[in-house]
Scaffold this active site. Structure first.
Site, PDB file in Angstrom:
ATOM      1  N   LYS A  12       0.842  -1.204   0.000  1.00  0.00           N
ATOM      2  CA  LYS A  12       0.000   0.000   0.000  1.00  0.00           C
ATOM      3  C   LYS A  12       0.875   1.251   0.000  1.00  0.00           C
ATOM      4  CE  LYS A  12      -4.064  -1.307   2.723  1.00  0.00           C
ATOM      5  NZ  LYS A  12      -4.766  -0.967   3.977  1.00  0.00           N
ATOM      6  N   ASP A  68      -8.578   1.699   4.564  1.00  0.00           N
ATOM      7  CA  ASP A  68      -9.083   0.344   4.787  1.00  0.00           C
ATOM      8  C   ASP A  68      -9.747  -0.093   3.496  1.00  0.00           C
ATOM      9  OD1 ASP A  68      -9.050  -1.791   6.661  1.00  0.00           O
ATOM     10  OD2 ASP A  68     -11.214  -1.672   6.776  1.00  0.00           O
ATOM     11  N   PHE A 148      -0.557  -7.431  -4.946  1.00  0.00           N
ATOM     12  CA  PHE A 148      -0.609  -8.216  -3.707  1.00  0.00           C
ATOM     13  C   PHE A 148      -2.044  -8.648  -3.463  1.00  0.00           C
ATOM     14  CE2 PHE A 148      -2.604  -5.193  -0.670  1.00  0.00           C
ATOM     15  CZ  PHE A 148      -2.563  -4.034  -1.427  1.00  0.00           C
ATOM     16  N   GLY A 149      -2.235  -9.393  -2.358  1.00  0.00           N
ATOM     17  CA  GLY A 149      -3.593  -9.768  -1.937  1.00  0.00           C
ATOM     18  C   GLY A 149      -4.359 -10.514  -3.023  1.00  0.00           C
ATOM     19  N   ASP A 151      -5.086  -9.512  -5.962  1.00  0.00           N
ATOM     20  CA  ASP A 151      -4.800  -9.044  -7.323  1.00  0.00           C
ATOM     21  C   ASP A 151      -4.722 -10.158  -8.376  1.00  0.00           C
ATOM     22  OD1 ASP A 151      -4.890  -6.367  -6.733  1.00  0.00           O
ATOM     23  OD2 ASP A 151      -2.724  -6.110  -6.563  1.00  0.00           O
ATOM     24  N   HIS A 176      -9.201   1.087  -7.085  1.00  0.00           N
ATOM     25  CA  HIS A 176      -9.869   1.608  -5.890  1.00  0.00           C
ATOM     26  C   HIS A 176      -8.952   2.556  -5.123  1.00  0.00           C
ATOM     27  CE1 HIS A 176      -7.637  -2.051  -5.548  1.00  0.00           C
ATOM     28  NE2 HIS A 176      -7.525  -1.943  -4.245  1.00  0.00           N
TER      29      HIS A 176
HETATM   30  P1  ITT Z   1      -3.036  -1.996   7.022  1.00  0.00           P
HETATM   31  O1  ITT Z   1      -4.284  -2.190   7.839  1.00  0.00           O
HETATM   32  O2  ITT Z   1      -1.782  -2.042   7.837  1.00  0.00           O
HETATM   33  O3  ITT Z   1      -3.092  -0.785   6.139  1.00  0.00           O
HETATM   34  P2  ITT Z   1      -3.871  -4.466   5.705  1.00  0.00           P
HETATM   35  O4  ITT Z   1      -3.158  -5.411   4.772  1.00  0.00           O
HETATM   36  O5  ITT Z   1      -4.433  -5.013   6.983  1.00  0.00           O
HETATM   37  O6  ITT Z   1      -2.893  -3.225   5.992  1.00  0.00           O
HETATM   38  P3  ITT Z   1      -6.559  -3.762   4.784  1.00  0.00           P
HETATM   39  O7  ITT Z   1      -7.172  -4.227   6.049  1.00  0.00           O
HETATM   40  O8  ITT Z   1      -6.996  -2.447   4.230  1.00  0.00           O
HETATM   41  O9  ITT Z   1      -4.964  -3.726   4.889  1.00  0.00           O
HETATM   42  O10 ITT Z   1      -6.732  -4.765   3.579  1.00  0.00           O
HETATM   43  C1  ITT Z   1      -7.434  -5.921   3.671  1.00  0.00           C
HETATM   44  C2  ITT Z   1      -6.941  -6.950   2.704  1.00  0.00           C
HETATM   45  O11 ITT Z   1      -7.530  -6.691   1.440  1.00  0.00           O
HETATM   46  C3  ITT Z   1      -5.441  -6.999   2.447  1.00  0.00           C
HETATM   47  O12 ITT Z   1      -4.763  -7.759   3.409  1.00  0.00           O
HETATM   48  C4  ITT Z   1      -5.411  -7.674   1.081  1.00  0.00           C
HETATM   49  O13 ITT Z   1      -5.609  -9.061   1.208  1.00  0.00           O
HETATM   50  C5  ITT Z   1      -6.659  -7.084   0.418  1.00  0.00           C
HETATM   51  N1  ITT Z   1      -6.327  -5.920  -0.406  1.00  0.00           N
HETATM   52  C6  ITT Z   1      -6.283  -4.621  -0.017  1.00  0.00           C
HETATM   53  N2  ITT Z   1      -5.942  -3.838  -1.050  1.00  0.00           N
HETATM   54  C7  ITT Z   1      -5.741  -4.663  -2.109  1.00  0.00           C
HETATM   55  C8  ITT Z   1      -5.360  -4.471  -3.444  1.00  0.00           C
HETATM   56  O14 ITT Z   1      -5.076  -3.262  -3.928  1.00  0.00           O
HETATM   57  N3  ITT Z   1      -5.271  -5.533  -4.249  1.00  0.00           N
HETATM   58  C9  ITT Z   1      -5.535  -6.766  -3.787  1.00  0.00           C
HETATM   59  N4  ITT Z   1      -5.882  -7.045  -2.536  1.00  0.00           N
HETATM   60  C10 ITT Z   1      -5.988  -6.002  -1.695  1.00  0.00           C
END
Ligand code: ITT
Length: 190
Positions: A12, A68, A148-149, A151, A176
């Site tokens: 992020k 978030d 990541f995540g 994606d 987003h």
């Molecule tokens: P912080 O709270 O420290 O910012 P986090 O990883 O816990 O980091 P979130 O709660 O906002 O962040 O995100 C929830 C999950 O959603 C994150 O762990 C990813 O699995 C997914 N995610 C968030 N943004 C994404 C993106 O741009 N592309 C793909 N997956 C994403």
């Protein structure tokens, strides 16, 4: 402009700093001495973004913002949503989350989904909230190794590849988070 970005997610941080550009210097949680996990106990993305930003403001008194984000899948009634990080396990296990998502959608023809990012900004003690949304579809298997995540499973509307198959610039231009940060810049420029 110097501002704290309340995140522990390095992906992020790099996406947001690329969108904000050189006019903004992002200060990390570690740099302001916050090393503990900030509790994300809210029932919505809005609540969690606020909780994270307020936590940092209360500790430091500095201008700050938090993001978030959730993946909202239509056929799953908006899940994983606010639980996106902890969908399969309590850890942030991206691979397990993706496997669970594919399993939950097996045999379902409606694969529509959206990513939603809420950013809470606290500037001069006043909170502002902005959001960004991108619509798309969940693929039937993972593709790509960027981002990541979720994606590797998310195909944004109007494209035929996943976010993980795009360059960071291409993802930021339509994502987003990219959209939410564009709204954030409008507020910061006021
Ligand atoms: P912080 O709270 O420290 O910012 P986090 O990883 O816990 O980091 P979130 O709660 O906002 O962040 O995100 C929830 C999950 O959603 C994150 O762990 C990813 O699995 C997914 N995610 C968030 N943004 C994404 C993106 O741009 N592309 C793909 N997956 C994403």
């Amino acid at each position: 402009m110097k501002i704290v970005f309340a995140t522990n997610n390095a992906h992020k941080l790099s996406e947001v700093s690329a969108v904000l550009g050189p006019d903004y210097e992002l200060v990390t949680l570690r740099e302001v001495g916050i090393t503990e996990d900030i509790p994300e106990t809210g029932a919505t993305l809005d609540e969690n973004a606020s909780l994270k930003a307020r936590y940092v403001y209360e500790r430091t008194g500095l201008d700050c913002f938090a993001d978030d984000t959730g993946l909202e899948v239509e056929a799953l009634n908006g899940a994983p949503g606010v639980r996106s990080a902890r969908y399969a396990t309590e850890g942030h296990d991206f691979a397990a989350n993706n496997r669970k998502l594919l399993a939950e959608l097996e045999g379902k023809s409606n694969r529509s989904a959206r990513f939603r990012t809420v950013i809470s900004l606290i500037r001069g003690g006043v909170e502002h909230r902005v959001e960004g949304i991108v619509r798309g579809m969940i693929a039937t298997s993972e593709a790509g190794c960027g981002g990541f995540g979720y994606d590797p499973l998310f195909i944004p509307e109007g494209h035929d590849c996943t976010f993980a198959e795009m360059s960071a610039e291409a993802k930021n231009a339509i994502s987003h988070r990219g959209r939410a940060v564009a709204e954030l810049v409008k507020v910061l420029g006021r």
